[in-house]
Scaffold this motif. Structure first.
Motif, PDB file in Angstrom:
ATOM      1  N   TYR A 194       1.244  -1.129  -0.331  1.00 39.52           N
ATOM      2  CA  TYR A 194      -0.094   0.374  -0.187  1.00 39.52           C
ATOM      3  C   TYR A 194       0.990   1.187   0.070  1.00 39.52           C
ATOM      4  O   TYR A 194       2.287   1.056   0.926  1.00 39.52           O
ATOM      5  CB  TYR A 194      -0.527  -0.079   1.374  1.00 39.52           C
ATOM      6  N   VAL A 195       0.930   2.025  -1.225  1.00 38.32           N
ATOM      7  CA  VAL A 195       1.292   3.350  -1.125  1.00 38.32           C
ATOM      8  C   VAL A 195       1.065   4.342   0.036  1.00 38.32           C
ATOM      9  O   VAL A 195      -0.236   5.012   0.279  1.00 38.32           O
ATOM     10  CB  VAL A 195       1.267   4.294  -1.841  1.00 38.32           C
ATOM     11  N   ASN A 196       1.838   4.447   1.310  1.00 40.21           N
ATOM     12  CA  ASN A 196       1.086   5.005   1.911  1.00 40.21           C
ATOM     13  C   ASN A 196       2.239   6.632   3.064  1.00 40.21           C
ATOM     14  O   ASN A 196       2.905   6.753   3.658  1.00 40.21           O
ATOM     15  CB  ASN A 196       1.496   4.027   3.514  1.00 40.21           C
ATOM     16  N   ASP A 197       1.815   7.657   1.412  1.00 36.79           N
ATOM     17  CA  ASP A 197       2.649   8.374   2.001  1.00 36.79           C
ATOM     18  C   ASP A 197       1.687   9.804   2.217  1.00 36.79           C
ATOM     19  O   ASP A 197       2.689  10.449   1.961  1.00 36.79           O
ATOM     20  CB  ASP A 197       3.715   8.979   0.813  1.00 36.79           C
ATOM     21  N   GLY A 198       0.693   9.227   2.058  1.00 31.95           N
ATOM     22  CA  GLY A 198      -0.264  10.326   2.624  1.00 31.95           C
ATOM     23  C   GLY A 198      -0.697  11.325   1.017  1.00 31.95           C
ATOM     24  O   GLY A 198      -1.991  12.227   1.718  1.00 31.95           O
ATOM     25  N   THR A 199      -0.475  11.151   0.400  1.00 29.81           N
ATOM     26  CA  THR A 199      -0.842  11.920  -1.089  1.00 29.81           C
ATOM     27  C   THR A 199      -2.155  11.109  -1.693  1.00 29.81           C
ATOM     28  O   THR A 199      -2.714  10.140  -1.159  1.00 29.81           O
ATOM     29  CB  THR A 199       0.077  11.937  -2.250  1.00 29.81           C
ATOM     30  N   GLU A 200      -2.597  11.184  -3.269  1.00 32.79           N
ATOM     31  CA  GLU A 200      -3.037  10.903  -3.719  1.00 32.79           C
ATOM     32  C   GLU A 200      -3.431   9.435  -3.769  1.00 32.79           C
ATOM     33  O   GLU A 200      -4.399   8.569  -4.215  1.00 32.79           O
ATOM     34  CB  GLU A 200      -3.836  11.608  -5.094  1.00 32.79           C
ATOM     35  N   ASP A 201      -2.323   9.596  -3.737  1.00 35.10           N
ATOM     36  CA  ASP A 201      -1.977   8.014  -4.189  1.00 35.10           C
ATOM     37  C   ASP A 201      -2.373   6.869  -3.072  1.00 35.10           C
ATOM     38  O   ASP A 201      -2.850   5.807  -3.278  1.00 35.10           O
ATOM     39  CB  ASP A 201      -1.085   7.132  -4.713  1.00 35.10           C
ATOM     40  N   THR A 202      -2.797   7.265  -2.051  1.00 31.02           N
ATOM     41  CA  THR A 202      -2.781   6.697  -0.640  1.00 31.02           C
ATOM     42  C   THR A 202      -4.226   7.086  -0.499  1.00 31.02           C
ATOM     43  O   THR A 202      -4.966   5.442  -0.349  1.00 31.02           O
ATOM     44  CB  THR A 202      -1.898   7.143   0.918  1.00 31.02           C
ATOM     45  N   VAL A 203      -4.993   8.082  -0.822  1.00 27.89           N
ATOM     46  CA  VAL A 203      -6.240   8.258  -0.096  1.00 27.89           C
ATOM     47  C   VAL A 203      -7.006   7.754  -1.581  1.00 27.89           C
ATOM     48  O   VAL A 203      -8.407   6.764  -1.563  1.00 27.89           O
ATOM     49  CB  VAL A 203      -7.137   9.438  -1.260  1.00 27.89           C
ATOM     50  N   LEU A 251       4.578  -0.955   3.953  1.00 25.95           N
ATOM     51  CA  LEU A 251       4.027   0.409   3.448  1.00 25.95           C
ATOM     52  C   LEU A 251       5.473   0.865   2.547  1.00 25.95           C
ATOM     53  O   LEU A 251       6.233   1.644   3.071  1.00 25.95           O
ATOM     54  CB  LEU A 251       4.163   0.745   4.876  1.00 25.95           C
ATOM     55  N   ASP A 252       4.427   1.464   1.229  1.00 21.34           N
ATOM     56  CA  ASP A 252       5.551   2.276   0.269  1.00 21.34           C
ATOM     57  C   ASP A 252       5.449   3.481   0.527  1.00 21.34           C
ATOM     58  O   ASP A 252       4.705   4.100   0.784  1.00 21.34           O
ATOM     59  CB  ASP A 252       5.255   1.750  -0.851  1.00 21.34           C
ATOM     60  N   THR A 253       6.478   3.980   0.801  1.00 22.10           N
ATOM     61  CA  THR A 253       6.685   5.427   1.419  1.00 22.10           C
ATOM     62  C   THR A 253       6.577   6.437  -0.170  1.00 22.10           C
ATOM     63  O   THR A 253       6.901   7.713   0.281  1.00 22.10           O
ATOM     64  CB  THR A 253       8.164   5.795   1.570  1.00 22.10           C
ATOM     65  N   GLY A 254       6.353   5.949  -1.398  1.00 19.11           N
ATOM     66  CA  GLY A 254       6.290   6.773  -2.592  1.00 19.11           C
ATOM     67  C   GLY A 254       6.860   6.577  -3.909  1.00 19.11           C
ATOM     68  O   GLY A 254       6.793   7.614  -4.465  1.00 19.11           O
ATOM     69  N   ASP A 255       8.515   5.808  -3.230  1.00 17.87           N
ATOM     70  CA  ASP A 255       8.902   6.067  -4.109  1.00 17.87           C
ATOM     71  C   ASP A 255       9.015   4.457  -5.607  1.00 17.87           C
ATOM     72  O   ASP A 255      10.033   3.951  -5.640  1.00 17.87           O
ATOM     73  CB  ASP A 255      10.680   5.537  -3.347  1.00 17.87           C
ATOM     74  N   GLN A 256       7.562   3.768  -5.134  1.00 14.30           N
ATOM     75  CA  GLN A 256       7.756   2.726  -6.045  1.00 14.30           C
ATOM     76  C   GLN A 256       8.558   1.371  -5.717  1.00 14.30           C
ATOM     77  O   GLN A 256       8.765   1.017  -6.257  1.00 14.30           O
ATOM     78  CB  GLN A 256       7.692   2.913  -7.263  1.00 14.30           C
ATOM     79  N   GLN A 257       8.730   1.127  -5.016  1.00 14.69           N
ATOM     80  CA  GLN A 257       9.475   0.177  -4.329  1.00 14.69           C
ATOM     81  C   GLN A 257       9.168  -1.492  -4.455  1.00 14.69           C
ATOM     82  O   GLN A 257       8.931  -2.167  -4.252  1.00 14.69           O
ATOM     83  CB  GLN A 257       9.712  -0.016  -3.066  1.00 14.69           C
ATOM     84  N   TYR A 258       7.240  -0.786  -4.346  1.00 13.97           N
ATOM     85  CA  TYR A 258       6.425  -2.140  -4.360  1.00 13.97           C
ATOM     86  C   TYR A 258       6.059  -2.450  -5.425  1.00 13.97           C
ATOM     87  O   TYR A 258       6.675  -4.246  -5.784  1.00 13.97           O
ATOM     88  CB  TYR A 258       4.720  -1.482  -4.123  1.00 13.97           C
ATOM     89  N   LEU A 259       6.749  -1.704  -6.593  1.00 13.60           N
ATOM     90  CA  LEU A 259       6.465  -3.153  -7.824  1.00 13.60           C
ATOM     91  C   LEU A 259       8.033  -4.099  -8.138  1.00 13.60           C
ATOM     92  O   LEU A 259       8.360  -4.588  -7.948  1.00 13.60           O
ATOM     93  CB  LEU A 259       7.132  -1.930  -9.310  1.00 13.60           C
ATOM     94  N   ASN A 260       9.317  -3.341  -7.443  1.00 12.56           N
ATOM     95  CA  ASN A 260      10.020  -4.083  -7.353  1.00 12.56           C
ATOM     96  C   ASN A 260      10.310  -5.542  -6.339  1.00 12.56           C
ATOM     97  O   ASN A 260      10.540  -6.809  -7.108  1.00 12.56           O
ATOM     98  CB  ASN A 260      11.684  -2.938  -6.930  1.00 12.56           C
ATOM     99  N   LEU A 261       9.610  -4.865  -5.124  1.00 11.39           N
ATOM    100  CA  LEU A 261       9.672  -6.274  -4.670  1.00 11.39           C
ATOM    101  C   LEU A 261       8.330  -7.136  -4.649  1.00 11.39           C
ATOM    102  O   LEU A 261       8.745  -8.422  -4.345  1.00 11.39           O
ATOM    103  CB  LEU A 261       8.535  -6.066  -3.434  1.00 11.39           C
ATOM    104  N   PHE A 262       7.218  -7.049  -6.087  1.00 12.51           N
ATOM    105  CA  PHE A 262       6.895  -7.619  -6.121  1.00 12.51           C
ATOM    106  C   PHE A 262       6.839  -8.517  -7.871  1.00 12.51           C
ATOM    107  O   PHE A 262       7.295  -9.697  -7.439  1.00 12.51           O
ATOM    108  CB  PHE A 262       5.588  -7.157  -7.644  1.00 12.51           C
ATOM    109  N   ASN A 263       8.181  -8.250  -7.880  1.00 13.90           N
ATOM    110  CA  ASN A 263       9.200  -9.080  -9.192  1.00 13.90           C
ATOM    111  C   ASN A 263      10.315  -9.901  -8.837  1.00 13.90           C
ATOM    112  O   ASN A 263      10.451 -10.707  -9.054  1.00 13.90           O
ATOM    113  CB  ASN A 263       9.702  -6.961  -9.950  1.00 13.90           C
ATOM    114  N   SER A 264      10.430  -9.269  -7.539  1.00 12.86           N
ATOM    115  CA  SER A 264      11.036 -10.300  -6.834  1.00 12.86           C
ATOM    116  C   SER A 264      11.151 -11.259  -5.877  1.00 12.86           C
ATOM    117  O   SER A 264      11.707 -12.037  -5.090  1.00 12.86           O
ATOM    118  CB  SER A 264      12.029  -9.366  -5.589  1.00 12.86           C
TER     119      SER A 264
END
Length: 422
Positions: A194-203, A251-264
């Motif tokens: 979950y992108v948890n940087d507080g932006t609209e990406d979170t909302v 909890l992704d801080t907004g640096d889009q690491q979630y995709l790298n973690l999905f790939n790995s």
């Protein structure tokens, strides 16, 4: 609203920013401009494809030339507003959907209602409902859909197989989702990100949960917060329980690491859109499914738009945009880029089978547009402030700093103050 991973979400909804302004050769004289400059933020295959299409248009319309020029995606709104001050407003601009209410009410912004409804060739009702809703403020139309996306559930098949789990189905509930996330977690692995940087990406992910539970963001008059409700409590409680209690959420801080973690193979599920599918490694076997639902499988869409600003260039700009967003031309563009169709009629064209064969994962996102995109974020000027308040509330709950009910109550009070102008 095309989102992160090279897309963007901090400005709210999806897409690549394009700005088209009058060429300096056109000057500011009277009459219709015969040449417009098309500033765009496309890169890679999108840039190649739009350049070819513009060349095709120019070859067939020597008296209505379009000059494509690259412009940074995220600066489109700011550049457009600055052009109003300088007196050199662009003729047409591709804006994030969230920018529409910041631009309406300004004399440069063209009300397209009469153009859209007065021209049967536009076929306004052919655009997907989500795209039409986002372009409409009150009873006026201010944008022509340029891109439409939504959220779906993308899952790593290898991780599901290793955990002995069956793949998600269209009937998945929140309990199914939570239980799978728990079983996928452990040993530095997470069931969900979950992108948890507080932006609209979170909302906007929270809004999908809120709508699935049968709730609303605001009341019907857009005068009061409505999310501090049983539905809001259920949605926020799910986030709390998965992130804080189960610890099954990265909890992704907004640096889009979630995709790298999905790939790995370290994140099992994502709530994301078609913009991320092209970034998944070829050796990763994945599937796409509707979002798990409580009352419904509701998802959320964030379209982007072409907006017109220079009346003197209206004829050329309007003709070009009608052509560019026509079913046949847009399907050709989508087949090259992987974007979703803008219109229902694109699914009936002969080339649609080739499109699906090339992008099979997009089928769920396309079906969502007609089946599961049932609500839209309110097109009101206060929305960015509301998003900021709600983003901070969701962030606090995911981090375990606030309990769901307290976070909702505090956020609702702040939103009511925003809506009251205080």
């Amino acid at each position: 609203m095309r989102q992160p991973s090279g897309r963007r979400i901090t400005a709210l909804v999806t897409g690549v920013a394009l700005v088209a302004g009058l060429s300096s050769a056109c000057g500011s004289g009277g009459g219709d401009a015969k040449k417009i400059t098309f500033w765009h933020g496309y890169t890679d295959v999108q840039a190649e494809t739009i350049t070819k299409l513009v060349g095709e248009w120019n070859g067939a319309h020597p008296d209505q030339k379009v000059d494509p020029v690259f412009s940074n995606n995220d600066n489109t709104l700011q550049k457009t507003l600055a052009s109003f001050v300088s007196g050199k407003a662009p003729s047409v601009a591709y804006q994030y959907g969230s920018s529409i209410t910041a631009l309406t009410g300004r004399h440069q912004t063209q009300d397209l209602t009469s153009l859209v409804k007065g021209d049967p060739a536009v076929d306004w009702n052919d655009f997907f409902p989500a795209a039409r809703q986002g372009a409409t403020v009150g009873d006026k139309i201010y944008g022509i859909p340029a891109l439409v996306d939504n959220l779906g559930l993308v899952y790593n098949k290898k991780m599901f197989d290793a955990a002995g789990l069956k793949y998600p189905t269209p009937d998945w509930t929140w309990d199914d989702f939570r239980n799978a996330a728990k079983k996928l977690s452990g040993n530095n692995k997470y069931g969900w990100a979950y992108v948890n940087d507080g932006t609209e990406d979170t909302v906007w992910r929270f809004l999908a949960l809120l709508w699935q539970a049968g709730g609303d963001l605001l009341d019907s008059a857009n005068k009061k917060a409505a999310f501090n409700s049983p539905a809001g409590q259920q949605a926020m409680q799910l986030l709390h329980d998965m992130a804080v209690t189960d610890k099954s959420v990265y909890l992704d801080t907004g640096d889009q690491q979630y995709l790298n973690l999905f790939n790995s193979g370290r994140v099992g599920m994502l709530w994301t859109g078609p913009w991320d599918l092209g970034q998944i490694n070829k050796d990763v076997s994945y599937g796409v499914q509707y979002l798990p639902g409580k009352a419904t499988h509701a998802t959320i869409s964030g379209p982007d738009y072409y907006m017109l600003f220079d009346k003197k260039a209206q004829k050329t700009a309007w003709a070009f945009l009608k052509w560019l967003t026509s079913p046949q031309v847009h399907l050709r563009y989508a087949t090259q880029t992987g974007d979703l169709p803008l219109r229902a009629s694109e699914e009936k064209l002969p080339g649609y089978k080739d499109y699906l064969a090339k992008y099979p994962g997009n089928k769920v996102f396309i079906d969502n547009l007609s089946k599961n995109v049932t609500k839209a974020r309110p097109n009101i000027k206060q929305y960015p402030q509301i998003s900021q308040v709600l983003g901070q509330a969701v962030q606090a709950v995911l981090l375990g700093k606030k309990q769901p009910q307290a976070a909702l109550a505090d956020a609702a009070k702040q939103v009511d103050d925003v809506l009251a102008g205080s």
